[in-house]
Each structure stands twice: as structure tokens, then as C-alpha cells.
Design an enzyme around this catalytic site. Structure first.
Site, PDB file in Angstrom:
ATOM      1  N   GLU A 151       0.801  -1.244   0.000  1.00  0.00           N
ATOM      2  CA  GLU A 151       0.000   0.000   0.000  1.00  0.00           C
ATOM      3  C   GLU A 151       0.825   1.281   0.000  1.00  0.00           C
ATOM      4  O   GLU A 151       0.576   2.191   0.793  1.00  0.00           O
ATOM      5  CB  GLU A 151      -0.958  -0.013   1.204  1.00  0.00           C
ATOM      6  CG  GLU A 151      -1.877  -1.216   1.197  1.00  0.00           C
ATOM      7  CD  GLU A 151      -2.781  -1.300   2.432  1.00  0.00           C
ATOM      8  OE1 GLU A 151      -2.673  -0.438   3.318  1.00  0.00           O
ATOM      9  OE2 GLU A 151      -3.586  -2.242   2.491  1.00  0.00           O
ATOM     10  N   ASN A 191       2.086  -5.205  -3.165  1.00  0.00           N
ATOM     11  CA  ASN A 191       0.679  -5.508  -2.886  1.00  0.00           C
ATOM     12  C   ASN A 191      -0.092  -4.215  -2.602  1.00  0.00           C
ATOM     13  O   ASN A 191       0.376  -3.369  -1.838  1.00  0.00           O
ATOM     14  CB  ASN A 191       0.633  -6.424  -1.644  1.00  0.00           C
ATOM     15  CG  ASN A 191      -0.730  -7.018  -1.373  1.00  0.00           C
ATOM     16  OD1 ASN A 191      -1.331  -7.627  -2.258  1.00  0.00           O
ATOM     17  ND2 ASN A 191      -1.220  -6.870  -0.152  1.00  0.00           N
ATOM     18  N   HIS A 238     -10.468  -5.787  -2.456  1.00  0.00           N
ATOM     19  CA  HIS A 238     -11.557  -5.568  -1.484  1.00  0.00           C
ATOM     20  C   HIS A 238     -12.640  -4.756  -2.197  1.00  0.00           C
ATOM     21  O   HIS A 238     -12.456  -3.566  -2.457  1.00  0.00           O
ATOM     22  CB  HIS A 238     -11.042  -4.774  -0.279  1.00  0.00           C
ATOM     23  CG  HIS A 238     -10.003  -5.504   0.516  1.00  0.00           C
ATOM     24  ND1 HIS A 238     -10.275  -6.648   1.224  1.00  0.00           N
ATOM     25  CD2 HIS A 238      -8.685  -5.251   0.716  1.00  0.00           C
ATOM     26  CE1 HIS A 238      -9.181  -7.071   1.830  1.00  0.00           C
ATOM     27  NE2 HIS A 238      -8.198  -6.238   1.533  1.00  0.00           N
ATOM     28  N   GLU A 291      -6.324 -10.620  -1.393  1.00  0.00           N
ATOM     29  CA  GLU A 291      -7.155 -10.391  -0.185  1.00  0.00           C
ATOM     30  C   GLU A 291      -8.622 -10.267  -0.569  1.00  0.00           C
ATOM     31  O   GLU A 291      -9.354  -9.418  -0.046  1.00  0.00           O
ATOM     32  CB  GLU A 291      -6.699  -9.112   0.542  1.00  0.00           C
ATOM     33  CG  GLU A 291      -5.239  -9.100   0.909  1.00  0.00           C
ATOM     34  CD  GLU A 291      -4.804  -7.829   1.639  1.00  0.00           C
ATOM     35  OE1 GLU A 291      -5.675  -7.062   2.090  1.00  0.00           O
ATOM     36  OE2 GLU A 291      -3.579  -7.614   1.740  1.00  0.00           O
ATOM     37  N   ASP A 293     -12.344 -10.020  -1.068  1.00  0.00           N
ATOM     38  CA  ASP A 293     -13.649 -10.085  -0.409  1.00  0.00           C
ATOM     39  C   ASP A 293     -14.567  -9.082  -1.100  1.00  0.00           C
ATOM     40  O   ASP A 293     -14.106  -8.065  -1.624  1.00  0.00           O
ATOM     41  CB  ASP A 293     -13.587  -9.884   1.113  1.00  0.00           C
ATOM     42  CG  ASP A 293     -12.898  -8.611   1.571  1.00  0.00           C
ATOM     43  OD1 ASP A 293     -12.647  -7.717   0.739  1.00  0.00           O
ATOM     44  OD2 ASP A 293     -12.618  -8.502   2.782  1.00  0.00           O
TER      45      ASP A 293
HETATM   46  O1  G2I Z   1      -7.876  -3.771   6.160  1.00  0.00           O
HETATM   47  C1  G2I Z   1      -8.004  -4.941   5.411  1.00  0.00           C
HETATM   48  C2  G2I Z   1      -6.675  -5.368   4.840  1.00  0.00           C
HETATM   49  C3  G2I Z   1      -6.182  -4.358   3.810  1.00  0.00           C
HETATM   50  N1  G2I Z   1      -4.941  -4.774   3.214  1.00  0.00           N
HETATM   51  C4  G2I Z   1      -3.872  -5.106   4.144  1.00  0.00           C
HETATM   52  C5  G2I Z   1      -4.337  -6.098   5.195  1.00  0.00           C
HETATM   53  O2  G2I Z   1      -3.316  -6.321   6.123  1.00  0.00           O
HETATM   54  C6  G2I Z   1      -5.581  -5.602   5.883  1.00  0.00           C
HETATM   55  O3  G2I Z   1      -5.961  -6.598   6.864  1.00  0.00           O
HETATM   56  C7  G2I Z   1      -6.535  -6.093   8.048  1.00  0.00           C
HETATM   57  C8  G2I Z   1      -6.877  -7.254   8.958  1.00  0.00           C
HETATM   58  O4  G2I Z   1      -7.848  -8.039   8.319  1.00  0.00           O
HETATM   59  C9  G2I Z   1      -7.425  -6.713  10.274  1.00  0.00           C
HETATM   60  O5  G2I Z   1      -7.600  -7.803  11.184  1.00  0.00           O
HETATM   61  O6  G2I Z   1      -5.604  -5.264   8.664  1.00  0.00           O
HETATM   62  C10 G2I Z   1      -6.145  -4.640   9.824  1.00  0.00           C
HETATM   63  C11 G2I Z   1      -5.127  -3.641  10.327  1.00  0.00           C
HETATM   64  O7  G2I Z   1      -3.848  -4.197  10.352  1.00  0.00           O
HETATM   65  C12 G2I Z   1      -6.478  -5.707  10.866  1.00  0.00           C
HETATM   66  O8  G2I Z   1      -7.093  -5.095  11.954  1.00  0.00           O
HETATM   67  C13 G2I Z   1      -6.483  -5.288  13.184  1.00  0.00           C
HETATM   68  C14 G2I Z   1      -7.016  -4.249  14.141  1.00  0.00           C
HETATM   69  O9  G2I Z   1      -6.660  -2.958  13.653  1.00  0.00           O
HETATM   70  C15 G2I Z   1      -6.418  -4.463  15.475  1.00  0.00           C
HETATM   71  O10 G2I Z   1      -6.998  -3.556  16.375  1.00  0.00           O
HETATM   72  C16 G2I Z   1      -6.652  -5.888  15.946  1.00  0.00           C
HETATM   73  O11 G2I Z   1      -5.983  -6.115  17.162  1.00  0.00           O
HETATM   74  O12 G2I Z   1      -6.775  -6.588  13.670  1.00  0.00           O
HETATM   75  C17 G2I Z   1      -6.149  -6.854  14.893  1.00  0.00           C
HETATM   76  C18 G2I Z   1      -6.375  -8.320  15.251  1.00  0.00           C
HETATM   77  O13 G2I Z   1      -7.756  -8.599  15.254  1.00  0.00           O
END
Ligand code: G2I
Length: 439
Positions: free
Chosen positions: A167, A209, A246, A275, A277
Site C-alpha cells: 500500500e 501488494n 476488497h 485479499e 472479499d
Molecule cells: O484492512 C483490510 C486489509 C487491507 N490490506 C492489508 C491487510 O493487512 C488488511 O488486513 C486487516 C486485517 O484483516 C485486520 O484484522 O488489517 C487490519 C489492520 O492491520 C487488521 O485489523 C487489526 C485491528 O486494527 C487491530 O486492532 C486488531 O488487534 O486486527 C487486529 C487483530 O484482530
């Protein structure tokens, strides 16, 4: 070439693609009706594997103890991405103190179940640990490169593809890099990260990515394309581009998606949907999933698709119900459309279909170096070796190698499935890439 033969008409493919004359000839010569030579896959991974592709999912380490979750994940997917566990804040919570516990749990689960792993992600403006957020300039640059090196070294040999940089471009019409502390260390931070990753794990595919890069006419897509083209022309080690994919109603699957994937692939990189969805439900959602699968299958170098979670309830945006299984683990209509589209096949089989080749650096001299190539999966192969920059062939052994610069072609000469080449560096020491096809 891996040959795909006729699939049953009920799968929608494709007596249309076969001329009636050919069909008649087959029927006449065999005296039986044309049938599928290959059973349709009954899981996403099996259906994708029919054309040499993978089908993956994001996995969360804290759900690996949940049987309902692992049952679906194990059955349907053969590629795994750690949803959060390999990010910067997770792996280097304090500077130079690395924590691989949860990342290792995911790799170990994947490997013990015969799955490959996508690494996500080595360098990103987001999810940085606090100590890194406060850094800048050359100290940050060094810390970032150290992070890339340490994490890629820890997982060396276990990662199919790394999202080296995630990103890094701005949304909107500017086509500019995203402002971040990493970007402010200098525009070359991305290529520096790729070079460090290659040095640490020479066999992982190295990907850039991003999201909102699906529509070919968007400025962000063009900007990433121009960066990849520049990297390829200068020998910066990049092997693949990840399209996060996404989608929602404000950002629907574009009708030119397959053009986007094809144009990137034509630069000489693999493309992966990383990724996926799609917010929504019912037929509309299912049709969009089908469109994505068809776009990937139409591009030879679209080597796999990963969805960003197993069930809707596992999604980072569960309210959008964007995945292929509902919260109870039931297959949704989107699942059925996805499976059918995978089974229906496409026009472009990936070059890796039927055999794979690994490329390893060997002896090195000031002006030359040796490269060992090992083929597996077939003894009837053709390997294309993409030299980097101005590299040229000096010598080869255990295979018949044609060409001298650019792309070399190697076929067996009776000496087995491993062969070697000596390359003149001519200013470029990067390892060539190679793809294998069966003959
Ligand atoms: O935002 C969707 C994706 C966009 N591209 C990069 C990916 O890395 C991203 O994935 C999401 C995860 O699916 C989330 O699960 O990235 C978020 C931010 O890194 C993730 O959210 C985090 C929350 O911000 C945290 O507060 C939480 O502790 O997930 C963590 C685990 O549940």
C-alpha cells in the site's frame, strides 16, 4: 503445456471452444461420447489446481484451535496468508527484538497440512510498532531494512510469496506515492526493501501488494504499473504484483479487470489476487466472485487467488458478509459460483502448470556467477530463464540451452532434471527467474 481437455457441458465449458468438425472427429475416432478427462474439483483448492493455480485464505492464529474454522480452512484452501501475525507490529514489537510466535504457528499449521504460505507484509506505513512510528530519515531506513532482512531470513525457504511492500501509493487521481514516514526516507525505499528481501530469501517470490489498483484506467493502477515497469527495466528484484481486491458497491469489480491483470503480467511478473472479499449477498455477490475468477483464469500469469478470511464472521468487515462461507460455515451462493468458475477453466494456464523449477545461486566470480536450476513434477519439461538486465549466457550443463540474453530456453538433454548455467553479470548480479512448462 499442460493440456486441458473437454469438460462436461454441464460445467459450461466448452463445446463452444471446440469446432464441430473436431468434435465429430473425436466422436468418430473413439466411438464414444466426449467426456471430461479430469473430474471437476469438489473443493476450491482442487478446482484451482486443475489449471495449476492455488486458492488461499487469510488465517488468524487465534482461530487455529477452533475446529469448525480449521475444518473448512484445511479442506478448501492450499495457500495461507497470516492475517496480522507477520506484520511489523507483531514481529518486531521492540526494536531488534523479534517475536515470531504467532507467525510460526500459522506456518507450522500450513506446512503440517500441506499448504503453502504467503508472507504479509515486510514494509508498510500501517501497523508499525510504536518505536518505528517515531523514527525518520536514515535511522528509519536502516530499521526498515533490518526488519525486512530479519523477518525474511527467519522465514527463508518457507514462503511462496512475500508482500514485500504494502500500500505505498496514494488513492485518488494524483498517481503519487502515499506520504508516510517510510516514503519520506527517499523514493528508493521500495526498491531497497525488495533488494533486502531478495538477499534474505532468494527463493520467495517478491510482490508489491495494494488495493484500488483493479481498474486499469485509475491513476493509482497506472502509477503502480509504471513503478513495476521501471523496476523490471532496471533489474530491481520484483516477481509479482498482489491485487488485494476488497470490493463493495462504491468500489465494484471493474469490467476491465482482466485487462489490468493481463497488462501487469505482460511486464514479466506474476499477478495474484491476494485479499479478495466482496461486500453483498446472493446473486449479485456471487456473480462478482465469478467475474474475478474468470479474469484470473484468462491470464496465464495470474497464479492464484486468496480470500481474506474463511467465514463471514472471520472477516475484518463482517457486517459486509463479504466471504464464501456464512458464519455457520455453510457454503454461500458465492462459493458455488466460484467453484463452478474454477472448474469451468479459462484460456490461460499458468506457466507453472505441470512442473516447477527452483533457481539457486551457486559459485560466483567477479564477472560471472553460476545458477543451478532444478525441475520437479515432470521429466518432459521446458524452462524459460529470464535473465536480469544485460546478463548473458557463458556456459551451460546438463540441459540444452538456447538463447544468450533476455530469455533463455532449456530442455532436457538426457542428464536428468537439474541443470546449470554460467552467466556474465554485465553489471547485474540479480538471480534470474524461471518458469517451467511440460512438453
Ligand atoms: O484492512 C483490510 C486489509 C487491507 N490490506 C492489508 C491487510 O493487512 C488488511 O488486513 C486487516 C486485517 O484483516 C485486520 O484484522 O488489517 C487490519 C489492520 O492491520 C487488521 O485489523 C487489526 C485491528 O486494527 C487491530 O486492532 C486488531 O488487534 O486486527 C487486529 C487483530 O484482530
Amino acid at each position: 503445456m499442460m493440456t486441458r481437455t473437454f469438460a462436461p457441458p454441464r460445467r459450461g465449458r466448452t463445446l463452444r471452444a471446440i469446432s464441430l468438425a473436431t468434435l465429430a472427429a473425436v466422436v468418430l475416432s473413439t466411438g464414444v461420447a466426449v467426456t471430461s478427462a479430469q473430474a471437476a474439483g469438489s473443493t476450491l483448492q482442487a478446482a484451482a489446481a486443475e489449471s495449476g493455480r492455488y486458492f488461499g485464505t487469510a488465517i488468524a492464529a487465534n482461530k487455529l484451535s477452533e475446529t469448525a474454522y480449521t475444518t473448512i480452512a484445511n479442506r478448501e484452501f492450499n495457500m495461507v496468508t497470516a492475517e496480522n501475525e507477520m506484520k511489523l507490529d507483531a514481529t518486531e514489537p521492540n526494536q531488534n527484538q523479534f517475536n515470531f510466535t504467532n507467525g510460526d504457528r500459522i506456518v507450522s499449521w500450513a506446512r503440517s497440512n500441506g499448504k503453502q504460505v504467503r508472507g504479509h507484509t515486510l514494509a508498510w506505513h500501517s501497523q508499525q510498532p510504536g518505536w518505528m512510528q517515531n523514527m525518520s530519515g536514515s535511522a528509519l531506513r536502516s530499521a526498515m531494512l533490518n526488519h525486512v532482512t530479519q523477518v525474511a531470513t527467519h522465514y527463508r525457504g518457507q514462503i511462496h510469496s512475500w508482500d514485500v511492500v504494502n500500500e505505498a501509493f496514494a488513492d485518488g487521481s494524483s498517481g503519487a506515492r502515499r506520504d508516510s514516514n517510510l516514503q519520506r526516507t527517499g523514493n528508493d525505499w521500495i526498491e531497497a526493501a525488495f533488494r533486502a528481501a531478495r538477499a534474505a530469501d532468494p527463493n520467495a517470490k517478491l510482490c508489491y501488494n495494494d488495493y484500488n489498483t483493479d481498474n486499469w484506467s485509475h491513476a493509482k493502477t497506472q502509477a503502480v504499473y509504471n513503478m513495476v515497469r521501471d523496476f523490471k527495466s532496471r533489474g530491481v528484484p520484483i516477481d509479482c504484483v498482489g491485487f488485494q481486491a476488497h470490493f463493495n458497491s462504491g468500489n465494484p469489480v471493474p469490467s476491465n479487470y482482466h485487462t489490468t491483470l493481463g497488462n501487469f503480467a505482460a511486464l514479466g511478473v506474476d499477478v495474484q489476487i491476494t485479499e479478495l472479499d466482496i461486500a453483498g449477498s446472493g446473486t449479485s455477490q456471487a456473480e462478482q466472485y465469478r467475474g474475478i475468477v474468470q479474469a484470473c483464469l484468462a491470464v496465464s500469469r495470474c497464479t492464484g487467488i486468496s480470500v481474506w478470511g474463511v467465514r463471514d464472521s472471520d472477516s475484518w468487515r463482517s457486517g459486509d458478509t463479504p466471504l464464501l462461507f456464512d458464519g455457520n460455515g455453510n457454503k454461500k451462493l458465492a462459493y458455488n459460483y466460484t467453484l463452478d468458475a474454477l472448474n469451468a477453466g479459462g484460456t490461460g494456464n499458468p506457466p507453472t502448470g505441470g512442473c516447477t523449477v527452483t533457481v539457486t545461486r551457486a559459485e560466483e566470480w567477479s564477472d560471472r556467477f553460476n545458477v543451478s536450476l532444478a525441475v520437479s513434477g515432470s521429466s518432459a519439461w521446458r524452462v524459460s530463464v529470464q535473465l536480469q538486465g544485460s546478463q548473458s549466457l557463458q556456459n551451460s550443463w546438463n540441459a540444452t540451452v538456447s538463447g544468450s540474453t533476455g530469455t533463455l530456453t532449456a530442455v532436457p538433454n538426457g542428464n536428468g532434471n537439474s541443470f546449470g548455467i554460467t552467466l556474465y553479470k554485465n553489471g547485474n548480479t540479480n538471480l534470474p527467474t524461471a518458469t517451467c512448462s511440460t512438453t
